[in-house]
Structure formats: C-alpha cells, structure tokens
Enzyme design. Sequence first.
Site, mmCIF file in Angstrom:
data_model
loop_
_atom_site.group_PDB
_atom_site.id
_atom_site.type_symbol
_atom_site.label_atom_id
_atom_site.label_comp_id
_atom_site.label_asym_id
_atom_site.label_seq_id
_atom_site.Cartn_x
_atom_site.Cartn_y
_atom_site.Cartn_z
ATOM 1 N N ASN A 104 12.554 -5.344 62.233
ATOM 2 C CA ASN A 104 13.921 -5.878 62.238
ATOM 3 C C ASN A 104 14.775 -4.878 62.996
ATOM 4 O OD1 ASN A 104 16.458 -6.859 61.773
ATOM 5 N ND2 ASN A 104 16.489 -6.416 59.573
ATOM 6 N N TRP A 105 15.102 -5.238 64.239
ATOM 7 C CA TRP A 105 15.831 -4.290 65.091
ATOM 8 C C TRP A 105 17.309 -4.217 64.768
ATOM 9 C CZ3 TRP A 105 13.326 -5.830 70.461
ATOM 10 C CH2 TRP A 105 12.038 -5.276 70.516
ATOM 11 N N LYS A 106 17.771 -5.073 63.881
ATOM 12 C CA LYS A 106 19.198 -5.071 63.514
ATOM 13 C C LYS A 106 20.042 -5.097 64.797
ATOM 14 C CE LYS A 106 17.825 -3.085 59.170
ATOM 15 N NZ LYS A 106 18.117 -2.334 57.984
ATOM 16 N N HIS A 123 18.873 -11.316 54.436
ATOM 17 C CA HIS A 123 18.782 -9.841 54.431
ATOM 18 C C HIS A 123 19.950 -9.276 53.618
ATOM 19 C CE1 HIS A 123 18.778 -5.699 55.769
ATOM 20 N NE2 HIS A 123 17.518 -5.895 56.103
ATOM 21 N N GLU A 178 21.869 -6.899 54.116
ATOM 22 C CA GLU A 178 23.064 -6.588 54.917
ATOM 23 C C GLU A 178 23.892 -7.852 55.149
ATOM 24 O OE1 GLU A 178 21.031 -4.569 58.108
ATOM 25 O OE2 GLU A 178 20.530 -2.938 56.727
ATOM 26 N N GLU A 230 12.984 -6.144 49.420
ATOM 27 C CA GLU A 230 13.636 -4.952 49.957
ATOM 28 C C GLU A 230 14.646 -4.420 48.955
ATOM 29 O OE1 GLU A 230 13.381 -5.026 54.579
ATOM 30 O OE2 GLU A 230 15.296 -5.820 53.926
ATOM 31 N N GLY A 232 17.234 2.070 54.928
ATOM 32 C CA GLY A 232 17.901 3.001 55.830
ATOM 33 C C GLY A 232 18.292 4.313 55.175
ATOM 34 N N SER A 235 12.755 1.750 54.321
ATOM 35 C CA SER A 235 12.306 3.064 54.767
ATOM 36 C C SER A 235 10.788 3.175 54.930
ATOM 37 C CB SER A 235 12.834 4.165 53.831
ATOM 38 O OG SER A 235 14.252 4.213 53.884
ATOM 39 N N GLY A 249 12.817 -1.612 59.538
ATOM 40 C CA GLY A 249 13.991 -1.396 60.373
ATOM 41 C C GLY A 249 13.758 -0.245 61.342
ATOM 42 N N GLY A 250 14.266 0.914 60.986
ATOM 43 C CA GLY A 250 14.279 2.087 61.867
ATOM 44 C C GLY A 250 12.953 2.399 62.541
#
Length: 254
Positions: A12-14, A97, A99, A169, A175, A215, A236-237
């Site tokens: 997930n590149w956000k 998600h 967010e 999640e 993150g 994470s 993500g990251g």
Amino acid sequence: MNKLRRPVIAGNWKMYKTRDEALQFIYAVNQEVPSRDLVESVVCANDVFLRDLVKRQGENIKIGAQNMHYAENGAFTGETSPLMLETTGVEYVIIGHSERRAMFNETDETVNLKAHAAIKHELTPIICVGESLEIREAGTTDQVVKNQVVKAYLNIDRNQALKTIIAYEPIWAIGTGKTATPEQAEETIKNIRGVMKDLYGADIANQVRILYGGSVNTKNVDSLLAQENIDGALVGGASLDAASYLTLVNAAKK
Ligand SMILES: O=C[C@H](O)COP(=O)(O)O
C-alpha cells in the site's frame, strides 16, 4: 512457507511515489517477483497512474487501488467510482483502511457498501479491520474487530465472501515501527477466521485469506508468516523500495 492458502503480499503505497517512480518500481520487480502460483504480489497505487501501471505490469504482479466510492456515478466531487476503476484494469481495491476511517469518514456501513460494489465490478476487495491502542488496552479487541467484520460482510453471500481478502491492521502498529507480535497477530486473525466460520461455515472460512498489516518489514515478515492463520501482509513503508518488496514476496512464497 507451505501455506494452506495462497499467500498475498499487497503493498500500500499510500500517497507516496510520483508516476515515474511508480513505473520504475514496476520495471524493477516485473521479472523478479515469484510466480503467481506461489504468491499473489500486488501493489496499490494512486488512482492518477493506475492505468499506466496496469499496462506495464508483468504476469506475476498485479495493481490495486487504495480506495473507491461505492456509487457507480454521482455528484461526489473528487471521488473515483468502481466503474472508473474497472476501466483502469486494476484487480484489487483496499477498503476501509484505518487512515480512511480516521480521516475521511469511512464507516462500517460504507465499508460494506464498497465491498458490495467491488464484488459487483469484479475487483477483489482487501477489507481492513483493526483496533486502536485504547481498545487493545481495554481488552476488547476481539469484540471490536468481530463487529467490524460482521458489518463489513452484511448481505455478502458465501460465493462473494470467497472473493474477498481481509487485512487485520492494529492501528497502533501502522507506521509506528511497533509491530504486533506474531502471537498477537495470530490470535486476532484466528478470531477473525472464527467470525467468518460463524458467518459462512468452516469451508469458506478456511479459504478466505487474512493478512496482517502494521510495520511489516524484511526482518519480521518470516515470523509473522510462520503463523498458521496469517496468509500474507498488507505493507506500507516497506513496500516502497523494490528490493525490500521483493524480499517480502519471496518470504511469502509457498
Ligand atoms: O496498509 C498498510 C498499513 O497501513 C501498514 O503500513 P506500515 O507497513 O507502513 O506500518
């Protein structure tokens, strides 16, 4: 890993990567990702260049969106409809998600509407659930996550449920560098599988893929994927760098 269910690694590149950076990533990993028979490798990118990525995707990596509206069209300024996503050729869409729940008014009800819309348009929804730190500390994670799952699957039938993926999640692990321990993740995901069993029976519950997210990185991925009920990761990251992403998909190979 020798998993019962085919593992999934979804990046997930956000709101990261320009179009050029995204294309460079796809060129870098296209020939390197393992066969789709072994692992489903997905990256979920920004709507603006989804079509460009789909055109250049190799046979073993697929592209997804990070959100969509549930309506096919309407006066919803700035939104993307499932019909529009269909024209890009993406095969997956992240729904609910945390967010989006926290910052963009996503609710259990809209998650359910979007799940229906995704299935109707033959997009695989990656349905996100997860608890806040307060909920975990209050000891009500299982109830809260169960409630999210039950509401997300309202009026979704057995065959439709099979076409979905769930991502657990915990919000406190996103993150933050603070991963749930493999045992914590396994416990909640096992509970989610139990909820799916209550809703659809053991045959369906045993086939639906449930991912962990929060994470995940190249160091902790093996111990998370070693858990019986964890079928992959929403990342993500650590999905932004091609080498790191390739390490994750290789770790998930059956
Ligand atoms: O969708 C992905 C999650 O929000 C996890 O993000 P993270 O891997 O950067 O913690």
